[in-house]
Design an enzyme around this catalytic site. Structure first.
Site, mmCIF file in Angstrom:
data_model
loop_
_atom_site.group_PDB
_atom_site.id
_atom_site.type_symbol
_atom_site.label_atom_id
_atom_site.label_comp_id
_atom_site.label_asym_id
_atom_site.label_seq_id
_atom_site.Cartn_x
_atom_site.Cartn_y
_atom_site.Cartn_z
ATOM 1 N N ASP A 1 48.114 22.806 4.858
ATOM 2 C CA ASP A 1 48.098 22.151 6.161
ATOM 3 C C ASP A 1 47.425 23.085 7.171
ATOM 4 O O ASP A 1 46.859 24.111 6.789
ATOM 5 C CB ASP A 1 49.514 21.771 6.614
ATOM 6 C CG ASP A 1 49.527 20.480 7.437
ATOM 7 O OD1 ASP A 1 48.731 20.384 8.391
ATOM 8 O OD2 ASP A 1 50.325 19.577 7.134
ATOM 9 N N GLY B 1 43.711 24.919 5.957
ATOM 10 C CA GLY B 1 42.319 24.498 5.946
ATOM 11 C C GLY B 1 42.179 23.093 6.489
ATOM 12 O O GLY B 1 43.136 22.500 6.997
ATOM 13 N N ASP B 2 40.971 22.550 6.367
ATOM 14 C CA ASP B 2 40.628 21.209 6.824
ATOM 15 C C ASP B 2 40.415 20.340 5.600
ATOM 16 O O ASP B 2 39.448 20.526 4.850
ATOM 17 C CB ASP B 2 39.360 21.271 7.674
ATOM 18 C CG ASP B 2 38.896 19.906 8.170
ATOM 19 O OD1 ASP B 2 39.504 18.890 7.786
ATOM 20 O OD2 ASP B 2 37.913 19.862 8.933
ATOM 21 N N PHE B 3 41.329 19.386 5.356
ATOM 22 C CA PHE B 3 41.229 18.616 4.107
ATOM 23 C C PHE B 3 40.018 17.693 4.057
ATOM 24 O O PHE B 3 39.714 17.125 3.015
ATOM 25 C CB PHE B 3 42.520 17.874 3.755
ATOM 26 C CG PHE B 3 43.129 16.987 4.819
ATOM 27 C CD1 PHE B 3 42.368 16.181 5.652
ATOM 28 C CD2 PHE B 3 44.509 16.948 4.959
ATOM 29 C CE1 PHE B 3 42.938 15.363 6.598
ATOM 30 C CE2 PHE B 3 45.104 16.121 5.921
ATOM 31 C CZ PHE B 3 44.314 15.332 6.742
ATOM 32 N N HIS C 1 47.366 6.907 5.173
ATOM 33 C CA HIS C 1 47.409 5.783 6.130
ATOM 34 C C HIS C 1 46.903 6.172 7.521
ATOM 35 O O HIS C 1 46.668 5.305 8.355
ATOM 36 C CB HIS C 1 48.811 5.185 6.204
ATOM 37 C CG HIS C 1 49.792 5.952 7.038
ATOM 38 N ND1 HIS C 1 50.861 5.353 7.668
ATOM 39 C CD2 HIS C 1 49.883 7.274 7.354
ATOM 40 C CE1 HIS C 1 51.551 6.251 8.341
ATOM 41 N NE2 HIS C 1 50.981 7.425 8.159
#
Length: 337
Positions: free
Chosen positions: A201, A227-229, A247
Site C-alpha cells: 500500500d 508503491g503505486d499499484f 470497485h
C-alpha cells in the site's frame, strides 16, 4: 398490525431515506452508543455529555430508534440495541467510523452534485472539490484518517466472513494489494500459520500496518511494501488478494492493476477479489446502492459476474469460482493462464 402503506406513502418514505442515514451518522459522531454501553440514560444526561440541545437530541434519537438504532423505554431513556452496538468504539465489528464518513459534510456536498455524475459519467466529487478523492485525502490528514479508520472498521466483519468461506490452504506467500492497515492479511496469517504475507500500500500506512501485525503476532511472517499499484506490485506471491479495491476504479484502471498482479505471479497462481457481485434483474442489493456511491465519489463501479470475468480475462486470468460469504461480499477467484 400496521396497515399496508399506499404507493405514495411508500415512495415518500424512500425519498426521506437520507434523513435516518444522516441521523445515524451524527449519533455515531456524538458517541451516543459509547455513552450507553453501561445502560440506559436520559436525554438530559446524553445532552450534557455531548454538549447538545436536549430537545433536539431527543428528536435525533427518536428517528434513530424508529429504525432500530437505539431504543426508548417507558422512562424516556435511551438504550443500545443490536444495531446501535455496532456504533460503539469497542465493538469487534464497529461501524462507527464508517457511519461517520458516509454521513459527513464531504459526502453530502458531493451528493449535492450527483446530477453531474449521472450526466457526465465522471465523479461528482472531482467537480465539487476540484480533484479526485484519493488526491484529496492525500493532502487532508483528517479526511485520510476518517477514511482509513472506516475501511478498517468495515474490514473486520467482512474479513471474518471471508476467512470462514474461502479455503486459503496451499498458499505460501499471499500479497494483499491495497491492504490498508493490514487487518485482512493479519487475520489470514493467524489462521494459516505456515503462510507468509506482504501488505502492499502507500508509504503513509506502513507504521500503522506494522503495529497491527505486531498486535496480531504475525510480524515474523509479514512485511510492508509500498508503491503505486498502477505501475507495479510486489512480485513473487502465490496469490494476490484485493478487498474493496477493484470497485474503486474504472475498467481500464482495473485491468492495469490486475495485469501488474499477473506479471508478479506464475501460471496457475491466484488472484482473489473480495467484492460485492451484483445480481441480475430487479433483486434488491446493497451492491446496487454502493454502486451509486462509487458513481458519486470515485471512477469505479460494482460489477456482475460477467463483468468480473471480462476484467480477469483481459488481465491474463480466468474466472474459476465465486465463493459467497455470510457478508454482502464474495470471493472472486481467478487463476493465471
Amino acid at each position: 398490525m400496521q396497515p399496508q402503506l399506499s404507493p405514495s406513502a411508500q415512495l415518500m418514505q424512500m425519498v426521506f431515506g437520507f434523513i435516518p442515514a444522516r441521523a445515524i451518522s451524527l449519533a455515531a459522531e456524538l458517541g451516543i452508543a459509547d455513552l450507553l454501553k453501561d445502560g440506559a440514560k436520559s436525554v438530559q444526561e446524553l445532552s450534557v455529555a455531548t454538549d447538545s440541545h436536549s430537545r433536539s437530541l431527543y428528536r435525533l434519537l427518536r428517528v434513530c430508534a424508529s429504525v432500530g438504532v437505539f431504543s426508548e423505554n417507558e422512562n424516556n431513556q435511551f438504550a443500545n440495541t443490536v444495531l446501535s452496538d455496532l456504533l460503539r468504539s469497542d465493538s469487534p465489528e464497529s461501524l462507527k467510523d464508517f457511519s461517520i464518513m458516509i454521513g459527513d459534510n464531504t459526502q453530502f456536498k458531493t451528493w449535492g452534485r450527483f446530477d453531474y455524475a449521472v450526466k457526465t459519467g465522471q465523479p461528482a466529487f472531482d467537480e465539487v472539490f476540484g480533484m479526485p478523492y484519493f488526491d484529496f485525502i492525500g493532502i487532508n490528514p483528517k479526511e485520510a484518517k476518517t477514511f482509513n479508520d472506516a475501511m478498517t472498521g468495515m474490514s473486520i466483519g467482512s474479513s471474518m466472513a471471508v476467512l470462514d468461506a474461502y479455503d486459503f490452504s496451499g498458499i505460501n506467500m499471499l500479497v494483499d494489494v491495497g491492504g490498508g492497515h493490514g487487518f485482512l492479511l493479519a487475520s489470514i496469517l493467524n489462521k494459516y500459520p505456515d503462510m507468509q504475507g506482504i501488505n502492499f500500500d502507500v508509504p503513509a500506512l506502513k507504521a500503522d500496518a506494522e503495529a497491527l501485525f505486531a498486535q496480531h503476532g504475525v510480524s515474523n511472517r509479514s512485511h510492508f511494501d509500498s508503491g503505486d499499484f498502477f505501475q507495479t506490485v510486489t512480485t513473487g506471491g502465490d496469490a494476490y488478494i484485493m478487498k474493496h479495491i477493484i470497485h474503486d476504479w474504472n475498467d481500464q484502471q482495473c485491468i492495469a492493476i490486475l495485469s501488474n498482479c499477473r506479471k508478479g505471479i506464475k501460471k496457475g497462481g491466484k488472484v482473489l477479489l473480495v467484492e460485492m457481485v451484483l445480481p441480475d434483474g430487479n433483486e434488491p442489493s446493497m451492491g446496487k446502492l454502493l454502486d451509486l456511491q462509487m458513481l458519486s465519489v470515485l471512477p469505479g463501479c460494482e460489477r456482475t459476474r460477467a463483468e468480473y470475468a471480462d476484467l480477469l480475462e483481459k488481465s491474463g486470468f480466468a474466472l474459476t469460482q465465486i465463493v459467497p460469504t455470510l457478508s454482502p461480499y464474495s470471493v472472486i477467484e481467478g487463476v493465471a493462464v
